[in-house]
Design an enzyme around this catalytic site. Structure first.
Site, short mmCIF file in Angstrom:
data_model
loop_
_atom_site.label_atom_id
_atom_site.label_comp_id
_atom_site.label_asym_id
_atom_site.label_seq_id
_atom_site.Cartn_x
_atom_site.Cartn_y
_atom_site.Cartn_z
N ARG A 1 -9.16 67.59 -7.11
CA ARG A 1 -7.61 67.25 -7.34
C ARG A 1 -7.48 67.53 -8.98
NH1 ARG A 1 -3.57 69.03 -6.19
NH2 ARG A 1 -4.61 68.73 -3.92
N LYS B 1 20.88 68.82 -35.33
CA LYS B 1 21.50 68.94 -33.91
C LYS B 1 22.79 67.94 -34.28
CE LYS B 1 19.55 69.61 -30.28
NZ LYS B 1 18.83 69.53 -28.99
N GLU C 1 22.23 73.35 -34.78
CA GLU C 1 23.16 73.52 -33.67
C GLU C 1 24.63 73.61 -33.90
OE1 GLU C 1 22.26 71.26 -29.61
OE2 GLU C 1 23.79 70.07 -30.81
N ASP D 1 25.41 76.11 -28.55
CA ASP D 1 25.13 75.43 -27.64
C ASP D 1 26.27 75.37 -26.22
OD1 ASP D 1 23.93 72.98 -26.33
OD2 ASP D 1 25.31 71.74 -27.08
#
Length: 296
Positions: free
Chosen positions: A105, A172, A208, A229
């Site tokens: 797994r 940003k 941005e 953006d």
């Protein structure tokens, strides 16, 4: 790509492998194998693709069994970045059956996810072929998995963006809002210049914007990259015209809500870069088989 990790990737892989095995075994170990599997039983298994995709993470299998039981010997038959078809044999492992079952797994958890990232990335890369756009990843990654997920993006033909906050500047909207609140004459260009000074010009600056007015402001400082953006393709085309006049060397990067249905149209606007968070945060696991037979 080859099936060799860098030392940084190997370190990240080993860290996650230890966590994964601890989650499964704790101090007790595998109770099922202890109850049913003889310690002398040997087996050989093959990891086999069950659907079309791209391979990523093949070194994980050997690293997992090296940690779990060095007597399990693994042989890779394909390299990361190779295409997969149903029936493609990725790796063969031979050794103690109990150890192979214990690791099953963990192996599949890593490989199915990383192959899923590489396979999704490959679809985006194929969708923009013939344009100048490259497909980039983002920081929208699972905690602890960033190095491996970005490796898988590269295996799928994508391009890695910055690894973290420490190795690049991306200004940003919230950075700009906070910076503007304490400056009497704020402008995006001024913020870019301050950021450039803070790293002595040794790092490229990306910023941005979400309007053409903001773009025109930013381009006054000639940043290396401007991130557009959530702009429409029509607005992106206007952005390219503005960039070509004001700062021709600045690269334009499209981002925000881009999917496989829309990415071609975005690329055809002429942007050089397209960043897609879905490469890592929304990749579906690739179906792989873990098939074994008793050895005599």
């Amino acid at each position: 790509m080859t099936a060799q990790f860098t030392e940084a990737q190997k370190t990240a892989a080993k860290h996650l492998i230890k966590l994964s095995l601890e989650e499964d075994l704790l101090q007790t170990g595998d109770l099922t194998c202890q109850a049913l599997i003889d310690k002398t039983d040997q087996a050989e298994i093959q990891i086999v693709a069950r659907q079309t995709g791209v391979l990523a993470g093949s070194p994980m299998t050997s690293l997992i069994f090296s940690e779990l039981d060095p007597e399990v010997v693994c042989t890779d038959h394909l390299s990361d970045g190779d295409p997969l078809e149903p029936g493609s044999i990725i790796t063969t492992c031979a050794g103690p059956l109990a150890s192979i079952l214990i690791g099953e797994r963990t192996v599949l958890n890593f490989l199915t996810h990383l192959c899923g990232v590489a396979s999704l990335t490959s679809k985006y890369v194929q969708a923009v072929q013939g344009t100048k756009a490259v497909i980039l990843d983002t920081r929208k990654t699972l905690p602890g998995w960033r190095v491996l997920e970005k490796y898988a993006v590269a295996a799928g033909g994508g391009t890695n963006h910055r690894m973290g906050l420490y190795d690049g500047i991306l200004i940003k909207d919230n950075h700009l809002a906070a910076w503007a609140s304490r400056n009497s004459h704020p402008s995006i260009a001024a913020a870019i210049r301050q950021a450039r000074e803070s790293v002595n010009g040794e790092k490229g600056i990306e910023v941005e914007v979400d309007t053409l007015d903001q773009l025109a402001d930013a381009l006054q400082a000639e940043p290396e990259i401007v991130l557009l953006d959530n702009m429409s393709p029509e607005t992106m085309k206007q952005a390219i015209q503005i960039r070509n006049v004001q700062s021709p060397k600045t690269l334009l990067e499209a981002s925000g809500g881009i999917n496989l249905e829309t990415v071609r149209g975005v690329a055809e606007t002429g942007v050089e870069r397209i960043s897609v968070g879905a490469l890592t945060h929304s990749a579906i696991a690739l179906d792989l088989g873990f098939d074994w037979k008793r050895r005599t």
